[in-house]
Design an enzyme around this catalytic site. Structure first.
Site, PDB file in Angstrom:
ATOM      1  N   ARG A  61       0.746  -1.296  -0.246  1.00 58.29           N
ATOM      2  CA  ARG A  61      -0.061   0.082   0.060  1.00 58.29           C
ATOM      3  C   ARG A  61       0.767   1.200  -0.045  1.00 58.29           C
ATOM      4  O   ARG A  61       0.490   2.354  -0.263  1.00 58.29           O
ATOM      5  CB  ARG A  61      -1.092   0.259   1.239  1.00 58.29           C
ATOM      6  CG  ARG A  61      -2.137  -1.152   0.917  1.00 58.29           C
ATOM      7  CD  ARG A  61      -3.225  -1.274   1.894  1.00 58.29           C
ATOM      8  NE  ARG A  61      -2.702  -1.528   3.199  1.00 58.29           N
ATOM      9  CZ  ARG A  61      -2.382  -3.050   3.465  1.00 58.29           C
ATOM     10  NH1 ARG A  61      -2.705  -3.894   2.633  1.00 58.29           N
ATOM     11  NH2 ARG A  61      -1.851  -3.348   4.538  1.00 58.29           N
ATOM     12  N   GLU A  98       2.101  -6.092  13.344  1.00 57.35           N
ATOM     13  CA  GLU A  98       1.147  -6.073  14.298  1.00 57.35           C
ATOM     14  C   GLU A  98       0.427  -7.484  14.333  1.00 57.35           C
ATOM     15  O   GLU A  98       0.064  -8.081  15.068  1.00 57.35           O
ATOM     16  CB  GLU A  98       0.020  -4.939  14.128  1.00 57.35           C
ATOM     17  CG  GLU A  98      -0.885  -4.622  14.894  1.00 57.35           C
ATOM     18  CD  GLU A  98      -2.113  -3.894  14.551  1.00 57.35           C
ATOM     19  OE1 GLU A  98      -1.975  -3.308  13.370  1.00 57.35           O
ATOM     20  OE2 GLU A  98      -2.759  -3.448  15.303  1.00 57.35           O
TER      21      GLU A  98
END
Ligand code: AMP
Length: 175
Positions: A61, A98
Protein backbone atom coordinates in the site's frame (compact mmCIF):
# COMPACT_ATOMS: atom_id res chain seq x y z
CA UNK A 1 -9.79 19.13 7.32
CA UNK A 2 -7.96 16.33 5.51
CA UNK A 3 -7.84 14.17 8.67
CA UNK A 4 -11.63 14.23 8.98
CA UNK A 5 -12.11 13.42 5.30
CA UNK A 6 -9.73 10.47 5.55
CA UNK A 7 -11.40 9.17 8.73
CA UNK A 8 -14.85 9.47 7.16
CA UNK A 9 -13.72 7.56 4.07
CA UNK A 10 -11.54 4.78 5.51
CA UNK A 11 -13.44 1.57 6.26
CA UNK A 12 -12.76 -0.26 9.53
CA UNK A 13 -12.79 -4.03 9.03
CA UNK A 14 -12.92 -5.91 12.33
CA UNK A 15 -10.90 -9.11 12.85
CA UNK A 16 -8.93 -8.85 9.59
CA UNK A 17 -6.52 -10.47 8.89
CA UNK A 18 -6.89 -12.10 12.31
CA UNK A 19 -9.08 -11.75 15.43
CA UNK A 20 -8.56 -8.56 17.43
CA UNK A 21 -7.13 -6.46 14.55
CA UNK A 22 -9.20 -3.53 13.30
CA UNK A 23 -7.97 -3.20 9.73
CA UNK A 24 -8.01 0.30 8.23
CA UNK A 25 -9.13 -0.35 4.65
CA UNK A 26 -8.00 2.56 2.47
CA UNK A 27 -9.53 1.23 -0.77
CA UNK A 28 -12.55 3.60 -0.46
CA UNK A 29 -10.06 6.51 -0.65
CA UNK A 30 -8.89 5.25 -4.05
CA UNK A 31 -12.43 5.56 -5.40
CA UNK A 32 -12.39 9.30 -4.68
CA UNK A 33 -9.97 11.04 -7.06
CA UNK A 34 -10.44 14.48 -5.45
CA UNK A 35 -9.52 13.05 -2.06
CA UNK A 36 -6.52 11.22 -3.57
CA UNK A 37 -5.24 14.51 -5.01
CA UNK A 38 -5.81 16.29 -1.71
CA UNK A 39 -3.91 13.52 0.12
CA UNK A 40 -0.95 13.76 -2.25
CA UNK A 41 -0.83 17.55 -1.94
CA UNK A 42 -1.13 17.34 1.85
CA UNK A 43 1.63 14.72 2.10
CA UNK A 44 3.89 16.94 -0.03
CA UNK A 45 2.97 20.08 1.95
CA UNK A 46 3.91 18.42 5.25
CA UNK A 47 7.36 17.72 3.80
CA UNK A 48 8.01 21.24 2.51
CA UNK A 49 10.86 21.84 4.98
CA UNK A 50 12.49 18.42 4.60
CA UNK A 51 15.44 17.75 2.32
CA UNK A 52 14.46 14.60 0.43
CA UNK A 53 16.46 12.96 -2.37
CA UNK A 54 14.40 9.77 -2.79
CA UNK A 55 11.01 8.38 -1.76
CA UNK A 56 11.08 4.72 -0.68
CA UNK A 57 7.62 3.13 -0.68
CA UNK A 58 6.79 -0.07 1.17
CA UNK A 59 4.86 -2.87 -0.56
CA UNK A 60 2.09 -2.94 -1.16
CA UNK A 61 0.00 0.00 0.00
CA UNK A 62 3.06 2.26 0.09
CA UNK A 63 3.00 1.90 -3.69
CA UNK A 64 -0.39 3.59 -4.00
CA UNK A 65 0.64 7.12 -3.04
CA UNK A 66 4.45 6.77 -2.89
CA UNK A 67 5.16 7.17 -6.63
CA UNK A 68 2.75 10.13 -6.91
CA UNK A 69 4.36 11.77 -3.89
CA UNK A 70 7.83 11.26 -5.41
CA UNK A 71 6.62 12.89 -8.62
CA UNK A 72 5.22 15.87 -6.70
CA UNK A 73 8.54 16.21 -4.86
CA UNK A 74 10.37 15.70 -8.17
CA UNK A 75 12.59 12.93 -6.81
CA UNK A 76 13.03 9.22 -7.68
CA UNK A 77 10.82 6.48 -6.20
CA UNK A 78 12.26 3.15 -5.07
CA UNK A 79 10.23 0.08 -4.06
CA UNK A 80 10.85 -1.85 -0.84
CA UNK A 81 9.21 -5.21 -1.46
CA UNK A 82 8.30 -8.44 0.28
CA UNK A 83 10.91 -11.19 -0.04
CA UNK A 84 11.22 -12.89 -3.42
CA UNK A 85 9.58 -10.18 -5.57
CA UNK A 86 12.51 -8.02 -6.69
CA UNK A 87 14.35 -9.44 -9.70
CA UNK A 88 17.89 -8.08 -9.20
CA UNK A 89 20.37 -8.53 -6.29
CA UNK A 90 18.82 -7.50 -2.96
CA UNK A 91 19.52 -6.98 0.73
CA UNK A 92 16.94 -8.22 3.27
CA UNK A 93 15.51 -7.44 6.73
CA UNK A 94 13.04 -9.48 8.79
CA UNK A 95 10.64 -7.91 11.30
CA UNK A 96 7.51 -8.43 13.40
CA UNK A 97 4.16 -7.01 12.24
CA UNK A 98 1.09 -6.10 14.27
CA UNK A 99 -0.01 -9.46 12.87
CA UNK A 100 2.73 -12.05 12.12
CA UNK A 101 6.26 -11.65 10.73
CA UNK A 102 7.66 -10.67 7.34
CA UNK A 103 10.86 -10.07 5.37
CA UNK A 104 11.39 -7.05 3.12
CA UNK A 105 14.03 -6.41 0.49
CA UNK A 106 15.47 -3.62 -1.60
CA UNK A 107 17.70 -3.73 -4.68
CA UNK A 108 21.31 -3.31 -3.63
CA UNK A 109 21.75 -0.46 -6.14
CA UNK A 110 18.49 1.33 -5.24
CA UNK A 111 20.22 4.07 -3.22
CA UNK A 112 23.56 5.88 -3.26
CA UNK A 113 25.55 6.54 -0.04
CA UNK A 114 24.57 9.86 1.51
CA UNK A 115 21.11 10.09 -0.05
CA UNK A 116 18.32 11.38 2.20
CA UNK A 117 15.36 9.05 2.01
CA UNK A 118 11.69 9.60 2.80
CA UNK A 119 10.14 6.31 3.90
CA UNK A 120 6.46 6.18 2.96
CA UNK A 121 3.72 3.68 3.78
CA UNK A 122 -0.04 3.93 4.04
CA UNK A 123 -0.18 3.28 7.76
CA UNK A 124 2.07 3.29 10.85
CA UNK A 125 1.07 0.60 13.35
CA UNK A 126 3.76 -0.89 15.65
CA UNK A 127 6.55 0.59 13.51
CA UNK A 128 8.22 -2.78 12.82
CA UNK A 129 7.94 -2.39 9.07
CA UNK A 130 9.50 1.04 8.89
CA UNK A 131 12.26 0.10 11.36
CA UNK A 132 13.18 -2.75 8.98
CA UNK A 133 12.94 -0.35 6.02
CA UNK A 134 15.20 2.12 7.87
CA UNK A 135 17.79 -0.63 8.38
CA UNK A 136 17.75 -1.37 4.64
CA UNK A 137 18.24 2.35 3.87
CA UNK A 138 21.18 2.56 6.28
CA UNK A 139 22.77 -0.67 5.00
CA UNK A 140 23.02 1.03 1.62
CA UNK A 141 24.80 4.01 3.23
CA UNK A 142 21.82 6.37 2.90
CA UNK A 143 19.99 8.12 5.78
CA UNK A 144 16.31 8.43 6.72
CA UNK A 145 15.21 12.03 6.15
CA UNK A 146 11.60 11.57 7.33
CA UNK A 147 8.69 9.15 7.57
CA UNK A 148 5.37 9.83 5.91
CA UNK A 149 2.07 7.99 6.41
CA UNK A 150 -1.53 8.61 5.53
CA UNK A 151 -2.70 7.06 8.82
CA UNK A 152 -0.97 6.48 12.16
CA UNK A 153 -2.35 4.25 14.90
CA UNK A 154 -0.92 6.41 17.68
CA UNK A 155 -2.18 4.11 20.46
CA UNK A 156 0.39 1.52 19.28
CA UNK A 157 3.26 4.00 19.88
CA UNK A 158 5.07 3.08 16.67
CA UNK A 159 6.67 6.53 16.67
CA UNK A 160 8.67 5.65 19.80
CA UNK A 161 10.52 2.96 17.87
CA UNK A 162 11.69 5.49 15.31
CA UNK A 163 13.35 7.99 17.68
CA UNK A 164 16.89 6.60 17.09
CA UNK A 165 16.65 7.54 13.39
CA UNK A 166 16.24 11.23 14.31
CA UNK A 167 13.80 11.81 11.47
CA UNK A 168 10.43 13.57 11.67
CA UNK A 169 7.34 11.36 11.50
CA UNK A 170 4.37 12.76 9.55
CA UNK A 171 0.86 11.44 9.14
CA UNK A 172 -2.38 12.96 7.88
CA UNK A 173 -4.82 11.17 10.21
CA UNK A 174 -4.00 9.84 13.69
CA UNK A 175 -6.09 7.45 15.78
P1 AMP B 1 3.69 -2.06 11.53
O1 AMP B 1 4.94 -2.71 11.05
O2 AMP B 1 3.12 -2.76 12.74
O3 AMP B 1 3.83 -0.58 11.75
O4 AMP B 1 2.58 -2.29 10.43
C1 AMP B 1 2.50 -1.47 9.33
C2 AMP B 1 2.20 -2.22 8.07
O5 AMP B 1 1.18 -3.18 8.24
C3 AMP B 1 1.73 -1.29 7.00
O6 AMP B 1 2.22 -1.72 5.75
C4 AMP B 1 0.22 -1.39 7.06
O7 AMP B 1 -0.33 -1.32 5.78
C5 AMP B 1 -0.05 -2.73 7.71
N1 AMP B 1 -0.98 -2.65 8.83
C6 AMP B 1 -0.70 -2.94 10.12
N2 AMP B 1 -1.76 -2.79 10.90
C7 AMP B 1 -2.76 -2.38 10.11
C8 AMP B 1 -4.12 -2.03 10.33
N3 AMP B 1 -4.68 -2.08 11.56
N4 AMP B 1 -4.87 -1.62 9.27
C9 AMP B 1 -4.31 -1.56 8.04
N5 AMP B 1 -3.04 -1.88 7.76
C10 AMP B 1 -2.26 -2.29 8.78
Amino acid sequence: MIAEKIKKTVRDVNDFPKPGIVFKDITPILKDPDLCQEILKSLAAQLADEKIDVVAGIESRGFLFGPGLAQLLNVPFIPIRKAGKLPYKTIKESYALEYGTATIEVHEDALFPGQKVLIHDDLLATGGTVVAASKLVMQLGATVAAYSFIISLDFLNGKDRLTSYEANVYSLAGY
